[in-house]
Scaffold this motif. Structure first.
Motif, PDB file in Angstrom:
ATOM      1  N   LYS A 172       0.755  -1.293   0.049  1.00  0.00           N
ATOM      2  CA  LYS A 172      -0.080   0.200  -0.089  1.00  0.00           C
ATOM      3  C   LYS A 172       0.856   1.201  -0.076  1.00  0.00           C
ATOM      4  O   LYS A 172       1.754   1.502   0.875  1.00  0.00           O
ATOM      5  CB  LYS A 172      -1.035   0.010   1.420  1.00  0.00           C
ATOM      6  N   THR A 173       0.842   2.017  -1.060  1.00  0.00           N
ATOM      7  CA  THR A 173       1.536   3.430  -1.303  1.00  0.00           C
ATOM      8  C   THR A 173       0.953   4.573  -0.912  1.00  0.00           C
ATOM      9  O   THR A 173       1.446   5.551  -0.839  1.00  0.00           O
ATOM     10  CB  THR A 173       2.065   3.341  -2.612  1.00  0.00           C
ATOM     11  N   GLY A 174      -0.397   4.508  -0.789  1.00  0.00           N
ATOM     12  CA  GLY A 174      -1.338   5.616  -0.813  1.00  0.00           C
ATOM     13  C   GLY A 174      -2.633   5.302  -0.522  1.00  0.00           C
ATOM     14  O   GLY A 174      -3.065   4.285  -0.564  1.00  0.00           O
ATOM     15  N   TYR A 175      -3.510   6.507  -0.226  1.00  0.00           N
ATOM     16  CA  TYR A 175      -5.004   5.982  -0.172  1.00  0.00           C
ATOM     17  C   TYR A 175      -5.404   5.634  -1.588  1.00  0.00           C
ATOM     18  O   TYR A 175      -5.185   6.151  -2.859  1.00  0.00           O
ATOM     19  CB  TYR A 175      -5.728   7.470   0.064  1.00  0.00           C
ATOM     20  N   HIS A 176      -5.770   4.395  -1.698  1.00  0.00           N
ATOM     21  CA  HIS A 176      -6.442   3.564  -2.777  1.00  0.00           C
ATOM     22  C   HIS A 176      -5.216   3.483  -3.900  1.00  0.00           C
ATOM     23  O   HIS A 176      -5.750   3.349  -4.918  1.00  0.00           O
ATOM     24  CB  HIS A 176      -7.636   4.348  -3.455  1.00  0.00           C
ATOM     25  N   LYS A 177      -4.161   3.200  -3.419  1.00  0.00           N
ATOM     26  CA  LYS A 177      -2.876   3.244  -4.290  1.00  0.00           C
ATOM     27  C   LYS A 177      -1.931   2.109  -3.919  1.00  0.00           C
ATOM     28  O   LYS A 177      -1.773   1.804  -2.664  1.00  0.00           O
ATOM     29  CB  LYS A 177      -2.263   4.439  -4.562  1.00  0.00           C
ATOM     30  N   LEU A 178      -1.669   1.086  -4.809  1.00  0.00           N
ATOM     31  CA  LEU A 178      -0.903   0.065  -4.400  1.00  0.00           C
ATOM     32  C   LEU A 178       0.169  -0.019  -5.338  1.00  0.00           C
ATOM     33  O   LEU A 178       0.232   0.393  -6.601  1.00  0.00           O
ATOM     34  CB  LEU A 178      -1.643  -1.332  -4.671  1.00  0.00           C
ATOM     35  N   HIS A 179       1.254  -0.892  -5.009  1.00  0.00           N
ATOM     36  CA  HIS A 179       2.323  -1.430  -5.802  1.00  0.00           C
ATOM     37  C   HIS A 179       2.246  -2.875  -5.923  1.00  0.00           C
ATOM     38  O   HIS A 179       2.549  -3.377  -4.936  1.00  0.00           O
ATOM     39  CB  HIS A 179       3.713  -0.589  -5.513  1.00  0.00           C
ATOM     40  N   PHE A 180       1.892  -3.506  -6.901  1.00  0.00           N
ATOM     41  CA  PHE A 180       1.872  -4.765  -7.063  1.00  0.00           C
ATOM     42  C   PHE A 180       3.021  -5.300  -7.798  1.00  0.00           C
ATOM     43  O   PHE A 180       3.442  -4.789  -9.053  1.00  0.00           O
ATOM     44  CB  PHE A 180       0.605  -5.085  -7.973  1.00  0.00           C
ATOM     45  N   SER A 181       3.447  -6.392  -7.501  1.00  0.00           N
ATOM     46  CA  SER A 181       4.874  -6.894  -8.137  1.00  0.00           C
ATOM     47  C   SER A 181       4.681  -7.381  -9.537  1.00  0.00           C
ATOM     48  O   SER A 181       5.843  -7.311 -10.169  1.00  0.00           O
ATOM     49  CB  SER A 181       5.342  -8.354  -7.424  1.00  0.00           C
ATOM     50  N   TYR A 182       3.591  -7.571 -10.094  1.00  0.00           N
ATOM     51  CA  TYR A 182       3.407  -7.898 -11.560  1.00  0.00           C
ATOM     52  C   TYR A 182       2.914  -6.425 -12.257  1.00  0.00           C
ATOM     53  O   TYR A 182       3.256  -6.315 -13.268  1.00  0.00           O
ATOM     54  CB  TYR A 182       2.205  -8.985 -11.786  1.00  0.00           C
ATOM     55  N   ALA A 183       1.846  -5.876 -11.630  1.00  0.00           N
ATOM     56  CA  ALA A 183       1.093  -4.715 -12.488  1.00  0.00           C
ATOM     57  C   ALA A 183       2.012  -3.642 -12.139  1.00  0.00           C
ATOM     58  O   ALA A 183       1.426  -2.400 -12.983  1.00  0.00           O
ATOM     59  CB  ALA A 183      -0.209  -4.527 -11.791  1.00  0.00           C
ATOM     60  N   GLY A 184       2.700  -3.344 -11.180  1.00  0.00           N
ATOM     61  CA  GLY A 184       3.309  -1.919 -10.914  1.00  0.00           C
ATOM     62  C   GLY A 184       2.502  -0.946 -10.149  1.00  0.00           C
ATOM     63  O   GLY A 184       1.710  -1.612  -9.304  1.00  0.00           O
ATOM     64  N   SER A 185       2.518   0.234 -10.383  1.00  0.00           N
ATOM     65  CA  SER A 185       1.775   1.184  -9.526  1.00  0.00           C
ATOM     66  C   SER A 185       0.306   1.101 -10.144  1.00  0.00           C
ATOM     67  O   SER A 185       0.182   1.367 -11.357  1.00  0.00           O
ATOM     68  CB  SER A 185       2.306   2.567  -9.287  1.00  0.00           C
ATOM     69  N   VAL A 186      -0.645   1.057  -9.385  1.00  0.00           N
ATOM     70  CA  VAL A 186      -2.156   1.076  -9.672  1.00  0.00           C
ATOM     71  C   VAL A 186      -3.053   1.745  -8.925  1.00  0.00           C
ATOM     72  O   VAL A 186      -2.481   1.926  -7.516  1.00  0.00           O
ATOM     73  CB  VAL A 186      -2.585  -0.348  -9.890  1.00  0.00           C
ATOM     74  N   HIS A 187      -4.005   2.362  -9.236  1.00  0.00           N
ATOM     75  CA  HIS A 187      -4.987   2.856  -8.196  1.00  0.00           C
ATOM     76  C   HIS A 187      -6.492   2.417  -8.309  1.00  0.00           C
ATOM     77  O   HIS A 187      -6.772   1.870  -9.386  1.00  0.00           O
ATOM     78  CB  HIS A 187      -4.838   4.464  -8.197  1.00  0.00           C
TER      79      HIS A 187
END
Length: 287
Positions: free
Chosen positions: A99-114
């Motif tokens: 979890k990198t922020g509010y409604h933001k993730l960094h996924f090992s395959y997808a990269g940064s997503v919201h």
């Protein structure tokens, strides 16, 4: 005594070293994805759909693969997700999610997503780009007058201004200039009239069409092509901001920084505010 102190000190150093080298233990472990992470995510050319027992990964206009979750281990804001997928065989895969922020993730395959809504997820999946969301402005759905004046050769909409007392209109241009003769009285700030300048007249004589009959007034601004206008940080109007179809705003006013709306009524001394609205979160809310 001194050797005893040395031994104790040595043991303390060893214990501290072991503590520093020991790996951080997981805070939680589960067989399902946490509810706070579930939902639709897009970004970085990737699609991510997290459900209770699965994680679906893919790209826009391409295939999306669903992985069954077997274990989720949490380390602070980071999650190790153990999964498997059946594709001609049983294959296991471990992903890292942070979890990198509010409604933001960094996924090992997808990269940064919201995180987005379901409809925006499928729009991105089908089109390869994110839908542009147009937020409502202070004047969304309202009319703005094309001009702040009238014409000599045609009638255009006219509104009696709420900051004027009732006015007398005459049956001829000459009577309007002389202010004598038969009259009618106009006081409604809600009625839509039509008006144009009197032909070739150098004075401020305005023709006003009312119920099929033309009347005349030596105008001082009592009639305008609009019924609502900007006054500093307010919009003054005889209507509430929800009565969009009835509102005509003054041409040329800048409304982007307006955050108050006042519904007014005329009184003897001027105008009185009946209710006030505030523009918050892209909508007008009554105060």
């Amino acid at each position: 005594m001194k050797p005893k102190h040395s031994i104790l000190l040595g043991l303390g150093i060893i214990s501290l070293s072991v503590a520093l080298l020991a790996p951080t233990s997981a805070q939680a472990s589960s067989a399902t994805m946490p509810a706070s992470l579930r939902g639709y995510y897009i970004g970085n050319g990737s699609l991510l759909w997290i459900k209770r027992g699965s994680v679906s990964i893919g790209s826009p206009q391409a295939d999306v693969y669903s992985h069954h979750v077997t274990q989720v281990i949490r380390y602070g804001n980071t999650y190790k997700i153990h999964t498997y997928i059946n594709m001609g065989g049983h294959y296991t895969q471990t992903y890292t999610l942070k979890k990198t922020g509010y409604h933001k993730l960094h996924f090992s395959y997808a990269g940064s997503v919201h995180k987005v809504t379901k409809s925006n997820y499928y729009f991105y999946a089908n089109n390869g780009y994110e839908r542009v969301i147009k937020h409502k402005t202070q004047t969304s759905g309202m009319k703005i007058a094309k001009t702040n004046g009238f014409y000599f050769d045609k009638y255009t909409p006219a509104y009696f201004q709420l900051d004027y007392a009732p006015q007398k209109l005459y049956t001829s241009s000459e009577d309007a200039q002389a202010k004598k003769g038969k009259t009618i009285t106009v006081r409604s700030i809600y009625k839509k009239y039509s008006a144009r300048w009197d032909d070739g007249n150098k004075n401020n004589i305005l023709r006003v069409h009312i119920n099929g009959t033309t009347y005349f007034i030596d105008t001082q601004g009592e009639f305008q092509p609009y019924n609502s206008w900007k006054d500093k940080s307010f919009i003054d109007s005889p209507y509430s901001p929800t009565s969009k179809s009835k509102i005509v705003l003054r041409h040329g006013d800048k409304y982007s920084k307006i955050d108050r709306w006042s519904k007014d009524k005329p009184i003897k001394e001027g105008i009185e505010s009946l209710d006030v609205w505030q523009f918050v979160n892209h909508k007008w809310s009554k105060m």
